[in-house]
Design an enzyme around this catalytic site. Structure first.
Site, mmCIF file in Angstrom:
data_model
loop_
_atom_site.group_PDB
_atom_site.id
_atom_site.type_symbol
_atom_site.label_atom_id
_atom_site.label_comp_id
_atom_site.label_asym_id
_atom_site.label_seq_id
_atom_site.Cartn_x
_atom_site.Cartn_y
_atom_site.Cartn_z
ATOM 1 N N TYR A 54 -58.513 9.876 -28.105
ATOM 2 C CA TYR A 54 -59.756 10.743 -27.484
ATOM 3 C C TYR A 54 -60.589 11.477 -28.575
ATOM 4 C CZ TYR A 54 -60.805 15.621 -26.062
ATOM 5 O OH TYR A 54 -61.517 16.846 -25.633
ATOM 6 N N ASP A 83 -49.717 11.142 -27.587
ATOM 7 C CA ASP A 83 -50.348 11.779 -26.482
ATOM 8 C C ASP A 83 -49.980 11.295 -25.057
ATOM 9 O OD1 ASP A 83 -52.379 13.061 -24.813
ATOM 10 O OD2 ASP A 83 -54.086 13.234 -26.265
ATOM 11 N N ARG A 127 -47.826 37.013 -27.130
ATOM 12 C CA ARG A 127 -48.373 36.044 -28.140
ATOM 13 C C ARG A 127 -47.092 35.250 -28.443
ATOM 14 N NH1 ARG A 127 -48.706 36.076 -33.411
ATOM 15 N NH2 ARG A 127 -49.344 38.037 -33.866
ATOM 16 N N LYS A 129 -54.981 18.523 -17.411
ATOM 17 C CA LYS A 129 -54.957 17.286 -16.824
ATOM 18 C C LYS A 129 -54.041 17.177 -15.656
ATOM 19 C CE LYS A 129 -58.432 16.390 -19.727
ATOM 20 N NZ LYS A 129 -58.085 17.341 -20.786
#
Length: 373
Positions: free
Chosen positions: A92, A164, A39, A189
């Protein structure tokens, strides 16, 4: 036996071993010198973060479990309870849902700025405003933001600019080079590019912000798994080949669709009549990406028939894979906006978003022709 792999192995481990207390002290005394727990850092997620950091020209980055986690990390790097953020209205749907439904519960408020007013932010700014969140190319209408102008405007008002860059990728636009403070991607993406990974990356232009991103990633547990990281790095290696191919196919398709009687409008920055075409050309070095939206009749029956007939553009509500697909903003990404917000943004029943892949373009054109016939 010395093993020298050409490719980074998959470190599919949750934890790393220490010889003794001295080695433990070295871990805390020299950050980045070794690994403790996945982590907090893993060679695979670090490799992905560093690769995107290099592409974007940042000083540090964090890999996250999704694009949403990347947006969350970017916002929390600058905001605390009582702060206010500005967000481009063309955004978005997941970004607006995060701000409206979750960050509002943490005492972070938001004002949405219409696209036409992005360069006159002073009337939206409050004493507690920290940043503006926007997209290089907006989802789903492909409006292109002038990032240098936005960065100058934000910095003049003491705000940070968070961009973004998912639709453009660093191959088309590098927001940090244009003055942005943080750039983020849904790695799911274009960066990964094969529709088989869910991941995000957030990149900072400033070392203190990069450290803060790392802290948010570790303490909120936004970390990306080793396997996903490895797959994303593998996909990233062909990004510079894929983006020109996506762009080439999309431009040919956009020109073709403009001639079709069933198509009322085509939203693609590569078309000369797109309102930001000249800006997109300058900011993108002549590449316009693989995303476009088209407007069919505002009739669900017509949209359904188009979706059912198309063989090469399956209805799969994501984007940017090597294989083409289509999406429906009103029913998926922007479903939770109010009807007024949807209408204001031009998201109507007939709006279909195409993600153009890298298949032979004549096959894609033939499929669209028969689907629209």
């Amino acid at each position: 036996m010395h093993i020298h792999p050409k490719i980074t192995p998959i470190y599919q481990t949750s934890v790393f071993k220490f010889e003794d207390l001295n080695e433990l002290e070295l871990y805390f005394g020299e950050p980045g010198s070794r690994y403790l727990y996945s982590r907090n850092g893993n060679p695979n997620s670090d490799e992905l973060a560093e690769a995107v950091n290099r592409l974007e020209g940042g000083v540090g980055a964090v890999a996250t479990g999704s694009g949403m986690a990347a947006i969350f990390a970017a916002l929390l790097a600058f905001c605390q309870a009582g702060d206010h953020v500005l967000c481009a209205a063309d955004i978005y749907g997941g970004s607006s849902s995060l701000l409206n439904q979750e960050l509002s519960r943490m005492g972070i408020t938001v004002t949405y700025v219409p696209f036409e007013e992005l360069y006159a932010l002073d009337r939206f700014v409050q004493p507690t405003t920290r940043l503006l969140l926007c997209e290089t190319m907006s989802n789903p209408l492909l409006r292109v933001a002038d990032l240098r102008r936005l960065a100058d405007g934000c910095h003049g008002l003491g705000l940070k600019l968070v961009v973004d860059n998912t639709f453009a990728s660093p191959i088309i636009t590098r927001p940090l080079a244009l003055g942005a403070d943080v750039v983020l991607h849904s790695v799911t993406k274009y960066i990964s590019g094969h529709s088989d990974v869910t991941a995000g990356v957030t990149v900072a232009a400033d070392a203190a912000v990069a450290a803060r991103l790392k802290q948010v990633g570790v303490l909120y547990g936004l970390t990306l798994s080793p396997m996903e990281s490895w797959l994303a790095v593998r996909g990233l290696k062909t990004l510079h080949l894929r983006m020109p191919a996506h762009s080439h196919n999309a431009l040919a398709i956009a020109k073709f669709l403009q001639q079709q009687p069933a198509v009322r409008a085509v939203y693609y920055p590569g078309l000369p009549d797109h309102p930001q075409h000249v800006l997109a050309q300058e900011q993108g070095g002549g590449l316009f990406g693989g995303m476009m939206s088209i407007l069919l009749a505002d009739d669900a029956t017509v949209v359904n028939r188009f979706m059912q007939r198309s063989q090469r553009f399956p209805f799969a509500p994501s984007l940017a894979g090597v294989d083409s697909s289509l999406s429906y903003p009103l029913g998926t990404s922007h479903r939770y906006l109010t009807p007024e917000q949807q209408a204001e943004l031009g998201i109507t029943v007939g709006l279909v978003r195409l993600s153009v892949g890298i298949e032979p373009v004549e096959e894609l054109l033939a499929d669209l022709a028969q689907a629209l016939a």
